[in-house]
Design a protein around this motif. Structure first.
Motif, PDB file in Angstrom:
ATOM      1  N   SER A 163       0.905  -1.248  -0.098  1.00 19.23           N
ATOM      2  CA  SER A 163       0.062   0.133  -0.037  1.00 19.23           C
ATOM      3  C   SER A 163       0.903   1.192   0.051  1.00 19.23           C
ATOM      4  O   SER A 163       0.699   2.288  -0.539  1.00 19.23           O
ATOM      5  CB  SER A 163      -0.940  -0.118   1.304  1.00 19.23           C
ATOM      6  N   TYR A 197       2.365   1.699  -3.484  1.00 20.61           N
ATOM      7  CA  TYR A 197       1.382   2.056  -4.696  1.00 20.61           C
ATOM      8  C   TYR A 197       1.038   3.592  -4.268  1.00 20.61           C
ATOM      9  O   TYR A 197       0.943   4.343  -5.170  1.00 20.61           O
ATOM     10  CB  TYR A 197       0.159   1.094  -4.286  1.00 20.61           C
ATOM     11  N   GLY A 198       0.911   3.983  -3.176  1.00 22.77           N
ATOM     12  CA  GLY A 198       0.580   5.313  -2.776  1.00 22.77           C
ATOM     13  C   GLY A 198       1.805   6.264  -3.397  1.00 22.77           C
ATOM     14  O   GLY A 198       1.258   6.986  -3.954  1.00 22.77           O
ATOM     15  N   TRP A 218       3.528   5.433  -5.656  1.00 19.96           N
ATOM     16  CA  TRP A 218       3.628   5.327  -7.316  1.00 19.96           C
ATOM     17  C   TRP A 218       2.558   6.250  -7.830  1.00 19.96           C
ATOM     18  O   TRP A 218       2.964   6.791  -8.729  1.00 19.96           O
ATOM     19  CB  TRP A 218       3.310   3.991  -7.530  1.00 19.96           C
ATOM     20  N   LEU A 219       1.320   6.436  -7.053  1.00 19.57           N
ATOM     21  CA  LEU A 219       0.392   7.262  -7.563  1.00 19.57           C
ATOM     22  C   LEU A 219       0.790   8.723  -7.448  1.00 19.57           C
ATOM     23  O   LEU A 219       0.335   9.511  -8.437  1.00 19.57           O
ATOM     24  CB  LEU A 219      -0.891   7.133  -6.759  1.00 19.57           C
ATOM     25  N   ILE A 220       1.750   9.070  -6.666  1.00 19.33           N
ATOM     26  CA  ILE A 220       2.237  10.623  -6.441  1.00 19.33           C
ATOM     27  C   ILE A 220       3.113  10.773  -7.599  1.00 19.33           C
ATOM     28  O   ILE A 220       3.315  11.582  -8.331  1.00 19.33           O
ATOM     29  CB  ILE A 220       2.929  10.935  -5.020  1.00 19.33           C
ATOM     30  N   TYR A 221       4.252   9.770  -7.749  1.00 20.18           N
ATOM     31  CA  TYR A 221       5.347   9.866  -8.558  1.00 20.18           C
ATOM     32  C   TYR A 221       5.769   8.684  -9.032  1.00 20.18           C
ATOM     33  O   TYR A 221       6.358   7.777  -8.083  1.00 20.18           O
ATOM     34  CB  TYR A 221       6.435  10.840  -8.061  1.00 20.18           C
ATOM     35  N   VAL A 222       5.664   8.126 -10.218  1.00 16.31           N
ATOM     36  CA  VAL A 222       5.756   6.801 -10.621  1.00 16.31           C
ATOM     37  C   VAL A 222       7.240   6.220 -10.185  1.00 16.31           C
ATOM     38  O   VAL A 222       7.288   5.230  -9.682  1.00 16.31           O
ATOM     39  CB  VAL A 222       5.707   6.377 -12.165  1.00 16.31           C
ATOM     40  N   GLY A 280       7.398   4.990  -6.499  1.00 16.06           N
ATOM     41  CA  GLY A 280       6.951   3.558  -6.021  1.00 16.06           C
ATOM     42  C   GLY A 280       7.588   2.648  -6.088  1.00 16.06           C
ATOM     43  O   GLY A 280       7.972   1.991  -5.292  1.00 16.06           O
TER      44      GLY A 280
END
Length: 68
Positions: free
Chosen positions: A32, A35-36, A38-42, A45
């Motif tokens: 988690s 993934y979080g 990654w959602l902000i900046y690939v 992640g």
């Protein structure tokens, strides 16, 4: 005879369930967080996920080393 073997097998499994649940929660939490990030900046992640897996492998390695 077979029933006694089945009972001992069930006991062995139920003794390990709490440890497996703790490990599963740890992996889910690490996933988690990665993934979080990654959602902000690939690329973050992958960096966060790799760092968390490295830390988990060190912790599990130390835990297994103590048992032997």
């Amino acid at each position: 005879m077979a029933l006694a073997g089945l009972r001992s097998g069930i006991r062995a499994v139920t003794r390990r369930v709490p440890h497996l649940l703790i490990d599963l929660c740890g992996f889910a939490g690490a996933g988690s967080i990665a993934y979080g990030a990654w959602l902000i900046y690939v690329p973050a992640g992958f960096l966060v996920g790799g760092t968390l897996m490295l830390v988990l492998s060190i912790l599990f390695g130390r835990r297994l080393e103590v048992r032997e």
